[in-house]
Design an enzyme around this catalytic site. Sequence first.
Site, short mmCIF file in Angstrom:
data_model
loop_
_atom_site.label_atom_id
_atom_site.label_comp_id
_atom_site.label_asym_id
_atom_site.label_seq_id
_atom_site.Cartn_x
_atom_site.Cartn_y
_atom_site.Cartn_z
N ILE A 184 15.78 -12.65 -3.91
CA ILE A 184 17.03 -13.37 -3.63
C ILE A 184 16.84 -14.35 -2.47
CG2 ILE A 184 19.42 -13.11 -2.87
CD1 ILE A 184 19.38 -10.36 -4.35
N ASP A 203 11.18 -11.57 7.86
CA ASP A 203 10.79 -10.49 6.95
C ASP A 203 9.37 -10.09 7.34
OD1 ASP A 203 9.86 -8.90 4.76
OD2 ASP A 203 11.40 -9.79 3.49
N ALA A 264 24.33 -8.40 0.30
CA ALA A 264 23.23 -7.46 0.00
C ALA A 264 23.79 -6.06 -0.23
CB ALA A 264 22.21 -7.48 1.13
N ARG A 265 23.80 -5.23 0.80
CA ARG A 265 24.27 -3.85 0.66
C ARG A 265 25.04 -3.43 1.91
NH1 ARG A 265 24.23 -1.01 -4.26
NH2 ARG A 265 22.70 -2.08 -5.56
N GLU A 294 32.74 2.05 -1.24
CA GLU A 294 33.26 1.22 -2.32
C GLU A 294 33.92 2.10 -3.37
OE1 GLU A 294 30.12 -1.27 -3.81
OE2 GLU A 294 29.80 -2.24 -1.88
N HIS A 313 32.04 -6.73 -4.56
CA HIS A 313 30.67 -6.47 -4.99
C HIS A 313 30.38 -7.07 -6.37
CE1 HIS A 313 27.15 -3.44 -4.32
NE2 HIS A 313 26.74 -4.55 -4.90
#
Length: 346
Positions: A184, A203, A264-265, A294, A313
């Site tokens: 992504i 990263d 993302a999360r 969620e 989401h």
Amino acid sequence: MRKKIAIIGDRFMLPEVFREKIEKACGDNLDIRTLEAAWPDEPMEFGNAALGLDKVKEYFGDPDDVVDFIGDAEIFVTQLAPLSETMMRRLPALKLVAVSRGGPINIDMAAAKAHGITVVNVPGRNASAVAEFTIGAILAETRLIRVGHEALRKGEWRGDLYRADRTGRELNEMTVGVIGYGNIGTRLVRLLRAFGCRMLVTDPYVQLSVEDCNAGVELVALDDLLSRSDVVTLHPRVTEETRGLINKDTIARMKPGVIFINTARGPLVDYDALYDALVSGHIGSAMLETFAVEPVPADWPLLQLPNVTLTPHIAGASVRTVTYAAEQAAEEVRRFIAGLPPVNPC
């Protein structure tokens, strides 16, 4: 002998699309049965919701019903149906599980290895969808699209948003920091190039390509990215290393007035710390697509803030995600039937 294939799709990953792509890839000498689960109209469950599913992170479907449906099939194709160790013991014929997700988090992988079951997945299946959605999220915040929309729905004409001290900024004068540079993140940076913004990436597990370097992308440490970025957008996987990555300390290192994006999360973020930073104005605004819990509770404090855009989401949901994931799963089935090694073993 015709290969027996069990498909459990849902109302996103449609079982008939799986069937169509598998028959196109493998021919019609197959014994295929399909089932459509009710997700996303009904919420998924998590690993501690049922006895024996503690090694399954999230799933949809009753284990007994799933086992009964798979039966004597050698190949199982799914998105969300669970497979635990106790379930595998009841499925001696099962040899291949194709999960149409970026990670097989509905499968007990240790048990699958112990039972000799090959599990494959579809990494990057929704990378394009999420990258495009993230561009939309950034633009919604930088160009005050949410602010203008919400005011107009209330009957307020916010002509004051044209004032120099209140209007938005253009991406070509901003620095965007991308945390996580996998499928992504790399797609997002390609899209961002068209806007002419400065691009920082952090990263610890990647190196920039020649194309990136020529485009002016910089690979920097996290602290450097946080201190320099006008927009910070999250794209790593959730690991022990990244859980709670955005917290009180890392937020304090961000530029005052920064725009924060999370497509993302949820577990990547300490939402209490984020709330405090949004209230204080240290974070100017945020676009949040994923959450710690969620669905979010109706009384969740972040729902009340005027400087937050929220979506349920849906960043990875697109028609192309469905067809692409089904095509990749079908190719794995074809290779298995032909005796070839998988492309994306887990």
